[in-house]
Design an enzyme around this catalytic site. Structure first.
Site, short mmCIF file in Angstrom:
data_model
loop_
_atom_site.label_atom_id
_atom_site.label_comp_id
_atom_site.label_asym_id
_atom_site.label_seq_id
_atom_site.Cartn_x
_atom_site.Cartn_y
_atom_site.Cartn_z
N CYS A 187 27.39 -27.43 -23.75
CA CYS A 187 28.00 -26.86 -25.03
C CYS A 187 27.11 -26.86 -26.08
O CYS A 187 26.73 -27.84 -26.69
CB CYS A 187 29.36 -27.46 -25.11
SG CYS A 187 30.16 -26.46 -26.38
N LYS A 223 27.12 -30.80 -16.11
CA LYS A 223 26.79 -29.32 -16.10
C LYS A 223 25.72 -29.28 -17.38
O LYS A 223 26.05 -29.79 -18.66
CB LYS A 223 28.10 -28.61 -16.65
CG LYS A 223 27.90 -27.11 -16.98
CD LYS A 223 29.30 -26.40 -16.93
CE LYS A 223 29.29 -25.00 -17.00
NZ LYS A 223 28.61 -24.29 -18.07
N ASN A 258 25.41 -21.06 -13.03
CA ASN A 258 26.33 -20.60 -13.95
C ASN A 258 25.57 -19.62 -14.83
O ASN A 258 24.57 -19.77 -15.07
CB ASN A 258 27.08 -21.63 -14.62
CG ASN A 258 27.86 -21.16 -15.81
OD1 ASN A 258 27.62 -21.85 -17.01
ND2 ASN A 258 28.69 -20.08 -15.38
N GLY A 259 26.33 -18.29 -15.16
CA GLY A 259 25.63 -17.64 -16.15
C GLY A 259 25.55 -16.29 -15.76
O GLY A 259 24.63 -15.87 -14.76
N GLY A 260 26.33 -15.38 -16.40
CA GLY A 260 25.93 -13.89 -16.17
C GLY A 260 26.64 -13.49 -14.66
O GLY A 260 26.29 -12.08 -14.35
#
Length: 337
Positions: A98, A137, A209-211
């Protein structure tokens, strides 16, 4: 000691601040039995000193459910994990991705990409403290880090510390110059680097993860990694979750469509209203439910405008859903004319 399998992480929804609260997770669970759900990030301080039942409590129907922790002190993370374990979580996840101001000010989240040894210490402390799987993550790097070196250094420390899985958001995070929102879109995606990481650590469950927005894209990624995690796609188009169990697990969907999801969610909403919750606390997670269907705009408008009113009840949701039913009926009638 509970273990984590590749199937456990085959599909999951991302932890999202201000989004994936207990109401959101219950709603998402109605549409997929197999999705692994994640809480919003909770800081170690909140868990240790805050209202634990309010922060950590959840409906057993939400499981399998992972708790995401934010922090950078191994002792505090271990203590928070011990506090959380009796609540029944299936996994503890450490946030190393984050990029928000809150995280930068606390020197955790994506900042930890710069301190792989400390991440290893944090993972080991939590592994020693609880019998749950402990996962991380992360991003592929931050700021001017060389992504391959940064990601592999972090992965090596996590694996050496006994980490059970890695979930990699396949973008860098820029700690200066980009907002959290821009950090979700602007840095380029590097799926190939995550695929390379999986080849280098074949025995470690790795999710990407991502898109990723469609079932087809998920299937393509699962040719290279063990799992996919989606965030905004599930939130802005919840009906996508109805495709997960049939398409990725070969099992029947729990419900037929978005209308069935509304019907299934109503008993939960009524119970929450009796406890004093506002209707909008639940329906705000449903605004994207009929995305792309006739009447979807009217559905969103009715919910956004009326669910916030004091005393609003399920009749608001039912009337908003009727907007979609009527619009679809009109379209069907026009098509058959």
């Amino acid at each position: 000691m509970k273990s984590l399998t590749n199937q456990d992480i085959r599909f999951s929804t991302a932890p999202m601040m201000d989004w994936t609260d207990r109401h959101c997770r219950f709603f998402h669970r109605l549409m997929s039995r197999r999705a692994r759900l994640y809480t919003e990030m909770l800081t170690t301080g909140a868990v240790i000193f805050g209202d634990r039942e309010r922060l950590l409590g959840f409906d057993p129907a939400e499981r399998p459910l992972a708790l995401q922790l934010g922090g950078a002190d191994p002792g505090e993370l271990a203590k928070a994990a011990r506090i959380a374990e009796p609540f029944g979580y299936d996994e503890i996840n450490l946030n190393v991705g984050c990029p928000s101001d809150r995280v930068r000010n606390g020197a955790f989240g994506a900042c930890l990409m710069l301190r792989p040894d400390l991440v290893g210490d944090c993972v080991k402390a939590m592994k020693d403290a609880v019998a749950l799987p402990v996962t991380v993550k992360c991003r592929i790097g931050v700021d001017d880090q060389e992504p391959r070196a940064a990601l592999f250094a972090l992965a090596e420390r996590v694996v050496a510390a006994g980490g059970d899985a890695l979930i990699v958001h396949a973008r860098k995070a820029w700690l200066a110059g980009l907002s959290p929102k821009e950090n979700r879109d602007v840095p380029p995606l590097d799926y190939a680097l995550v695929h390379e990481l999986k080849r280098a650590f074949p025995s470690v469950p790795i999710a990407i993860n991502g898109g990723i927005e469609t079932i087809e894209q998920m299937r393509a990624q699962l040719e290279h990694v063990d799992g996919v995690m989606i965030g905004r796609a599930a939130y802005h188009n919840p009906e996508l979750l109805l495709e997960v169990d049939p398409s990725l697990f070969g099992e029947a969907a729990p419900l037929a469509d978005g209308f069935a999801a509304v019907e299934a969610f109503i008993p939960y909403i009524e119970a929450q209203l009796r406890r004093g919750e506002r209707l909008s606390s639940m329906t705000r997670h449903m605004l994207g439910l009929f995305a792309g269907k006739p009447g979807a705009r009217a559905f969103r408008r009715r919910l956004a405008g009326e669910a916030v009113r004091p005393g609003a009840g399920v009749e608001v949701l039912l009337s908003a859903t009727d907007e979609v039913s009527r619009a679809m009926a009109r379209m069907a009638e026009a098509a058959s004319a």
